[in-house]
Design an enzyme around this catalytic site. Structure first.
Site: not given
Length: 650
Positions: A511-512
Site C-alpha cells: 500500500r505504501e
C-alpha cells in the site's frame, strides 16, 4: 570409400558449426563490451555536464549516437544552456524525442528562458499555441502583445487577472500594459473581488477594490466589511435592485458557515425573502452551510439539511451524511440517504454493503441476505466482510494467465525503445526518469498492450511498474501482477524477530510504496514502508541502531525500522491491527482521538467506515484486505479480522 566421405563431411560440419558458434559468441562478447563502454561513456558525459565540462561532453557524446539514452544527453545539454538554443534546434529536439517524456520538460525550461530574455519571436516559433503553466501563459501573451496582437493579449490578460490569489511576477508586465490600455472594467474588478473573497485573500481584496470606479466603491466597501465581520453582515444595506447585493449575501453566508453554520442558515433564510439569487449563488451558500453542518454534526436543522442534500445532488455531502448516520447507527437515515447517491457511487461495494446491513437492521432480512451474497462474490474489504456475515469462503477471482508477449507483430517488448531506455535508466540509478518513461508508454497504450507491458515488468522485477501497468489496464484479477511478493527473505526475517505475520508487513509495503524501495512521498516519507525521517530516527534509537536518512532507501534497513514501528503500534493497542494500521498512516495521537468513550463504542466495521480521514479509512481497508490476499497467494486461509478485533470496543 563411402564411409570415408561421410566421416569427412561430418568433420566439415563440426568444424563449420564450431566456427558459427564461435562467431556468435564473439559477436555477443563484442556487443556486451560495447554496451559496457557506452554505459561508462554516458556516466562520464553526465558528470561532464554537472561540472560544466562541455568540451569533454561533446567528445563523449559524439560516440554515443546509437546508445539508447543519447536523447537524454541531448536533453541535459539543451536544458543546461537554453539561452544558446535556437528555435529550429529546439523544434528538432522536440520532434525527435516525441516517444519520450522529455519534450514537455524541455519546453518548460526553454520557454522560461526565452520569456525571461524577452526573445518573443523565439518563444512563439517554438510555442505558437497557449501553454498550460501560468508563468508560460503570461510570457505567451506578452509575446503576442510584442507582435501587435492586442486582441489576444488583452483577452488573456483579463482571464489571468481574474483569480483569487496573486499571480507570479512574470505576469506583472502584461497586467501593467493591460491596465494602461484602459481595459479594466468594474465588472472585471468585481469578479476578482469575489474570487479573492472565496480564496480568503483579504489583502488582495483591498488592493483590487482600489481599482474600481467611484460607483463601485460603496459595494466594494460592503463586501470588505462582510469579509471582516460575517456575523454582522445583516447590518449592511443590501438593496434588491442592485446586482451586487446577491453576490455579497451568498459569499457572506458561505463564509459565515465556516464558523457558525446555525447562524449562517438563519441569515440565508432571511435573505431569501429579501433578494433574488441565481442557481450558482444558491448552491454556493447552501453547499457551505450543508458541508459545515455535516462536519459539525449539527442536529438543530437536520430537516433543512436533508432537503438541501436532495437539491444539491452532491455525492461528497451525501457520503458525509451517511457516515454520520452510521456512527449513530441510525439505520432509517442510512436507508433513506443511500438513494441520493449517484448511480455510479451507489454501485460501489461500500454502499451496497451498508444498504444490505440497513435492510437487515430494518427487518428486510431476505433482501439483505441476497445483497450480501452478491457482494461476497467480489474480492476486497467489503466482499470479505460480506462473506464473513454469511459464513462463506472468500472469493479471490484470480486470473493469473500470461498476457501476450508481443505488443506488435514486429517487435517483442524487450526490444521496444522505451523498454530499452528504462533498463538503461535503471542501470544508471535514474529511477524517476524510468518511471516517467513507463507512465508515458502506459498512457499511449491500449488495455491489452498495457497488460502485456505489466507482465514484462513483472518478469524483470519492476514491481511498481507491473502494479501500475495492471491497474492502468484494469486487469483487476491479475493477482500475479498486482500482488507480487518480493523481498520475501527480508520480510520473513524481521517478521520473525517481531513475532508478527510477514504478510502484514508486505501489505503495508504494497500500500505504501508498491514495493518501490526508492519511493518518496510529497511529505517526505521514504522507502519501502514509507517511514518519515523523524519516525525512522526515533525507532532506530530505540533499537540502538546507527541510522541516517538515506538508509531509509535501503530495503533491509527500511523493513527493520518499519517492522519495529508497526510492532510498537501493535503493543500500544494490545495487538489490535485495526488501530495499529490506522496509526501507521495517521499517527497514534489521531487514533486516540478517534476512539469512542466507554459506553459509546461501535462495531469495528462502523468505526473503520467513519474514520474522519478518507485516506486513512481507505488505507486501513486496503491493508487488511491485502493481508488476506497475500495469505491466499501463499496457500493459507486467513480471516479479514480476528475474533478479538471483532469483539473489541471502538
Amino acid at each position: 570409400m563411402r564411409y570415408f566421405l561421410v566421416l569427412l563431411f561430418m568433420s566439415f560440419q563440426l568444424v563449420a558449426g564450431g566456427s558459427s558458434a564461435l562467431a556468435a559468441g564473439t559477436q555477443a562478447d563484442a556487443a556486451a563490451n560495447n554496451q559496457a563502454t557506452q554505459r561508462d561513456d554516458y556516466g562520464e558525459a553526465t558528470a561532464a555536464i554537472r561540472r560544466g565540462g562541455w568540451s569533454d561532453f561533446e567528445q563523449l557524446r559524439s560516440g554515443l549516437d546509437n546508445y539508447p539514452l543519447a536523447v537524454y544527453l541531448d536533453y541535459y545539454k539543451l536544458s543546461g544552456q537554453p539561452a544558446r538554443v535556437r528555435p529550429a534546434e529546439a523544434r528538432r529536439f522536440i520532434d525527435l524525442s516525441q516517444d519520450t517524456p522529455l519534450p514537455n520538460r524541455f519546453l518548460g525550461v526553454y520557454l522560461h528562458r526565452a520569456g525571461k530574455d524577452r526573445r518573443w519571436k523565439d518563444f512563439l516559433q517554438v510555442m505558437p499555441e497557449e501553454p498550460n503553466a501560468i508563468e508560460l501563459k503570461c510570457y505567451y501573451f506578452r509575446a503576442r502583445l510584442s507582435e501587435g496582437d492586442t486582441l489576444a493579449a488583452w483577452e488573456g490578460a483579463e482571464r489571468l487577472w481574474v483569480y483569487g490569489k496573486s499571480r507570479p511576477k512574470e505576469c506583472d508586465p502584461l497586467f501593467t500594459a493591460w491596465l494602461k490600455a484602459g481595459e479594466l472594467s468594474d465588472e472585471v474588478v468585481w469578479a476578482r473581488l469575489l474570487e479573492a473573497f472565496g480564496a480568503r485573500q483579504k489583502s488582495l481584496m483591498t488592493y483590487v477594490a482600489r481599482k474600481g470606479s467611484a460607483e463601485l466603491k460603496p459595494w466594494s466597501d460592503k463586501l470588505l466589511a462582510v469579509y471582516s465581520r460575517p456575523d454582522h453582515m445583516q447590518r449592511q444595506t443590501l438593496l434588491a435592485s442592485s446586482p451586487y447585493s446577491s453576490d455579497i449575501a451568498s459569499y457572506g453566508v458561505a463564509y459565515l458557515a465556516r464558523y457558525n453554520p446555525e447562524k449562517a442558515l438563519q441569515v440565508w433564510l432571511a435573505y431569501q425573502d429579501q433578494l433574488s439569487f441565481d442557481e450558482a449563488q444558491v448552491n454556493r451558500a447552501e453547499y457551505a452551510i450543508a458541508l459545515r453542518s455535516l462536519y459539525n454534526k449539527t442536529e438543530q436543522h437536520i430537516d433543512w439539511l436533508e432537503q438541501a442534500l436532495v437539491r444539491l445532488n452532491d455525492d461528497k455531502l451525501v457520503e458525509i451524511r451517511l457516515r454520520w448516520a452510521l456512527g449513530q447507527r441510525d439505520w432509517s437515515a442510512v436507508s433513506r440517504t443511500i438513494p441520493q447517491l449517484s448511480e455510479k457511487r451507489a454501485g460501489d461495494a461500500v454502499w451496497r454493503y451498508w444498504r444490505a446491513l440497513s435492510r437487515q437492521e430494518l427487518g428486510e432480512r431476505e433482501q439483505a441476505q441476497k445483497d450480501l451474497a452478491d457482494i461476497a462474490l467480489e474480492r476486497g474489504y467489503y466482499g470479505f466482510l460480506a462473506a464473513d456475515k454469511l459464513g462463506k469462503a472468500y472469493v479471490f477471482n484470480n486470473s493469473a494467465s500470461a498476457a501476450p508477449p508481443l505488443v506488435s507483430s514486429a517487435r517483442p517488448i524487450a526490444q521496444l525503445p522505451v523498454v530499452v531506455r528504462i533498463e538503461e535508466l535503471y542501470f544508471h540509478e535514474e529511477d524517476q526518469p524510468a518511471h516517467s518513461e513507463w507512465f508515458k508508454v502506459l498512457q499511449d497504450s491500449d488495455a491489452p498492450r498495457q497488460e502485456s507491458l505489466a507482465s514484462y515488468a513483472a518478469e524483470q522485477g519492476w514491481h511498481r511498474m507491473a502494479i501500475d501497468g495492471a491497474n492502468t489496464a484494469k486487469a483487476w484479477d491479475r493477482l500475479d501482477l498486482r500482488f507480487p511478493m518480493p523481498y520475501q527473505d527480508t520480510f520473513n526475517h524481521y517478521a520473525s524477530l517481531q513475532k508478527i505475520p510477514s504478510t502484514e508487513l508486505m501489505a503495508i509495503a504494497r500500500r505504501e510504496s508498491a514495493f518501490f524501495p526508492a519511493a518518496r512521498s510529497p511529505v517526505g516519507a521514504r522507502g519501502l514502508m514509507q517511514l518519515m525521517p523523524a519516525t525512522g530516527k526515533q525507532v532506530a534509537r530505540s533499537l540502538g541502531k546507527t541510522h541516517q536518512k538515506s538508509d531509509l532507501y535501503e530495503v533491509d534497513h527500511n523493513v527493520l525500522l518499519g517492522s519495529a514501528y508497526y510492532k510498537q503500534l501493535l503493543d500500544r493497542y494490545d495487538g489490535n491491527r485495526v488501530f495499529a494500521i490506522a496509526a501507521y498512516n495517521a499517527g497514534p495521537h489521531r487514533v486516540d482521538q478517534w476512539r469512542n468513550k466507554t459506553g459509546e463504542a461501535v462495531s469495528v466495521e462502523i468505526w473503520v467506515a467513519t474514520i474522519p480521514f478518507r485516506e486513512t479509512r481507505n488505507y486501513v481497508q486496503a491493508v487488511l484486505s491485502y493481508n488476506v490476499v497475500f495469505h491466499h497467494l501463499l496457500g493459507v486461509d486467513r480471516s479479514l479480522l480476528t475474533m478479538a478485533e471483532l469483539q473489541a470496543d471502538y
